[in-house]
Motif scaffolding. Structure first.
Motif, short mmCIF file in Angstrom:
data_model
loop_
_atom_site.label_atom_id
_atom_site.label_comp_id
_atom_site.label_asym_id
_atom_site.label_seq_id
_atom_site.Cartn_x
_atom_site.Cartn_y
_atom_site.Cartn_z
N LEU A 1 0.83 -1.20 0.00
CA LEU A 1 0.00 0.00 0.00
C LEU A 1 0.87 1.26 0.00
N LEU A 2 1.98 1.20 0.71
CA LEU A 2 2.91 2.34 0.68
C LEU A 2 3.55 2.52 -0.69
N GLU A 3 3.67 1.42 -1.42
CA GLU A 3 4.18 1.54 -2.79
C GLU A 3 3.20 2.35 -3.64
N VAL A 4 1.91 2.14 -3.41
CA VAL A 4 0.89 2.93 -4.11
C VAL A 4 1.02 4.40 -3.72
N VAL A 5 1.22 4.65 -2.42
CA VAL A 5 1.36 6.02 -1.94
C VAL A 5 2.54 6.70 -2.61
N TRP A 6 3.70 6.03 -2.62
CA TRP A 6 4.86 6.72 -3.19
C TRP A 6 4.75 6.89 -4.69
N ALA A 7 4.13 5.94 -5.38
CA ALA A 7 3.96 6.11 -6.82
C ALA A 7 3.02 7.28 -7.11
N PHE A 8 1.93 7.35 -6.36
CA PHE A 8 0.96 8.44 -6.55
C PHE A 8 1.58 9.79 -6.22
N THR A 9 2.27 9.88 -5.08
CA THR A 9 2.85 11.17 -4.69
C THR A 9 4.03 11.55 -5.58
N MET A 10 4.72 10.55 -6.15
CA MET A 10 5.78 10.88 -7.11
C MET A 10 5.17 11.56 -8.33
N LYS A 11 4.04 11.04 -8.80
CA LYS A 11 3.34 11.67 -9.92
C LYS A 11 2.91 13.09 -9.54
N MET A 12 2.37 13.24 -8.33
CA MET A 12 1.90 14.54 -7.88
C MET A 12 3.04 15.52 -7.63
N SER A 13 4.25 15.01 -7.42
CA SER A 13 5.39 15.90 -7.15
C SER A 13 5.88 16.61 -8.40
N GLU A 14 5.38 16.19 -9.57
CA GLU A 14 5.77 16.80 -10.84
C GLU A 14 7.28 16.87 -10.99
N GLY A 15 7.90 15.70 -10.92
CA GLY A 15 9.35 15.64 -11.09
C GLY A 15 10.11 16.19 -9.89
N PHE A 16 9.54 16.01 -8.70
CA PHE A 16 10.12 16.48 -7.44
C PHE A 16 10.24 18.00 -7.38
#
Length: 104
Positions: free
Chosen positions: A11-26
């Motif tokens: 589930l945390l893998e889903v969180v980090w994948a989603f937030t990586m997308k939302m970070s717009e390239g960090f």
């Protein structure tokens, strides 16, 4: 306990994948920070789960939870396509995970 850790790691893998997308390239610091914390926590929980679960079970389940969960998050929150073919692919992933768990 290992199974709980493995599911939480997935589930945390889903969180980090989603937030990586939302970070717009960090470029968005809050999402970038959440991504990094979730990545580390996910890996640590996976490592703890693998102390008692076989590699051939734990790793595929972790990646499968992340893959299907990320597909669902993208569809639900980001409006990504949920075409019949993509849904079928997710069903096949879940079927493979069930088979992996049930196999001796």
């Amino acid at each position: 306990m290992a199974w709980i850790l493995l599911i939480a790691a997935g589930l945390l893998e889903v969180v980090w994948a989603f937030t990586m997308k939302m970070s717009e390239g960090f470029t968005r610091p809050l999402y970038a920070a959440i991504t990094l914390v979730a990545v580390v926590a996910s890996f640590v929980m996976l490592a703890w789960a693998m102390r008692s679960l076989p590699l051939g079970t734990a790793y595929p389940l972790w990646t499968g939870i992340g893959a299907v969960g990320s597909f669902l998050a993208g569809w639900w929150w980001l409006g990504e396509s949920a075409s019949p073919l993509r849904i079928a692919a997710a069903v096949f992933i879940v079927a493979g995970l069930v088979m992996m768990k049930l196999a001796p």
